[in-house]
Design a protein around this motif. Structure first.
Motif, PDB file in Angstrom:
ATOM      1  N   LEU A 209      41.823  43.801  34.765  1.00  0.00           N
ATOM      2  CA  LEU A 209      40.965  42.836  35.632  1.00  0.00           C
ATOM      3  C   LEU A 209      40.672  43.413  37.147  1.00  0.00           C
ATOM      4  O   LEU A 209      39.634  43.376  37.637  1.00  0.00           O
TER       5      LEU A 209
ATOM      6  N   GLU B 158      39.639  37.646  31.497  1.00  0.00           N
ATOM      7  CA  GLU B 158      39.934  36.383  31.968  1.00  0.00           C
ATOM      8  C   GLU B 158      40.436  35.330  31.209  1.00  0.00           C
ATOM      9  O   GLU B 158      41.533  34.822  31.224  1.00  0.00           O
TER      10      GLU B 158
ATOM     11  N   HIS C  39      44.514  34.040  31.452  1.00  0.00           N
ATOM     12  CA  HIS C  39      44.827  32.499  31.741  1.00  0.00           C
ATOM     13  C   HIS C  39      45.495  31.881  30.243  1.00  0.00           C
ATOM     14  O   HIS C  39      46.430  31.101  30.486  1.00  0.00           O
TER      15      HIS C  39
ATOM     16  N   ARG D 204      33.397  28.608  33.567  1.00  0.00           N
ATOM     17  CA  ARG D 204      33.993  29.979  34.250  1.00  0.00           C
ATOM     18  C   ARG D 204      32.918  31.115  34.012  1.00  0.00           C
ATOM     19  O   ARG D 204      32.732  31.856  35.087  1.00  0.00           O
TER      20      ARG D 204
ATOM     21  N   HIS E 129      45.547  37.932  40.154  1.00  0.00           N
ATOM     22  CA  HIS E 129      46.174  38.106  38.716  1.00  0.00           C
ATOM     23  C   HIS E 129      47.476  38.861  38.797  1.00  0.00           C
ATOM     24  O   HIS E 129      48.516  38.581  38.378  1.00  0.00           O
TER      25      HIS E 129
END
Length: 236
Positions: free
Chosen positions: A124, A147, A151, A178, A197
């Motif tokens: 990321l 992403e 998550h 998102r 992150h």
């Protein structure tokens, strides 16, 4: 509709219902903005393109309608517009689930789960730097996939099966909003979240549940505030 992906999924999962494959591919097209809000989804065109009957396509479309990703107008299917009130409900959902899951994950995460989250966070960070340098020309779908993986990985690391199941059930609704942020990002957004992150991983490694919850909540607020401040939902 990506026929190569359709055939790949079909060959690797021969017992998976065709309607489930069509649903998954259409859903990916919707959350990645290959299909924009208001775009028509042609039942006939999909069945002809994939060389399957209309029945599984219709079943997939009806499921999209049930999950609020599509709507029916004059017996035709269209991608649903963004509903500001539903967006607020989704934000409330993530604010309840993800910080709590991060707090639990700080105590329950397994070494291999933490290693995978670190790997995703590194990918990321690289993607966000590439995106920041590329500006509006950057294809955001790679970011969206990573992403989602990060998550959802934190939620699963909580060790709470009920929470993971609930998040799994609603994850695409979460990620459609998102995806809106990543697709319509305000200037400089990619340079504001690229280290979050890794920080979350470091805190999970420390085992500090309260701090993990607080940092995750702040991370979510960045997305929510950006969407609301720049009225991104209203653009569609």
């Amino acid at each position: 509709m990506d026929i190569k992906k359709f055939n790949k999924i079909r060959s690797s999962n021969p017992f998976l219902p065709l309607s489930d494959i069509v649903y998954e591919l259409l859903l990916r097209d919707i959350i990645s903005f290959r299909l924009h809000p208001g775009a028509r989804i042609s039942e006939n065109a999909i069945s002809q393109e994939l060389s399957i009957s209309r029945s599984p396509v219709k079943t997939a479309l009806e499921k999209l309608v049930d999950r609020r990703f599509a709507k029916i107008t004059n017996n035709r299917y269209y991608v649903s517009d963004f509903d500001p009130e539903y967006y607020k409900e989704i934000c409330d959902f993530t604010m309840m689930i993800e910080p709590f899951a991060a707090k639990k994950a700080a105590r329950n995460i397994k070494p291999e789960q933490l290693e995978e989250l670190y790997r995703i966070s590194d990918r990321l960070a690289a993607l966000y730097q590439e995106a920041y340098a590329s500006g509006k020309d950057f294809g955001f779908t790679k970011l969206l996939d990573q992403e989602m993986a990060f998550h959802y990985g934190v939620v699963k690391a909580s060790g709470n099966g009920l929470i993971s199941g609930l998040y799994e059930e609603h994850k695409y609704e979460v990620w459609r909003f998102r995806g809106c942020l990543l697709y319509s990002r305000p200037e400089g957004f990619f340079n504001t979240v690229d280290t979050d992150h890794r920080l979350i991983c470091d805190i999970l490694k420390l085992g500090d549940g309260d701090l993990a919850a607080a940092v995750t909540k702040r991370h979510l607020h960045v997305s929510r505030d950006s969407i609301e401040r720049y009225e991104l939902i209203d653009r569609f």
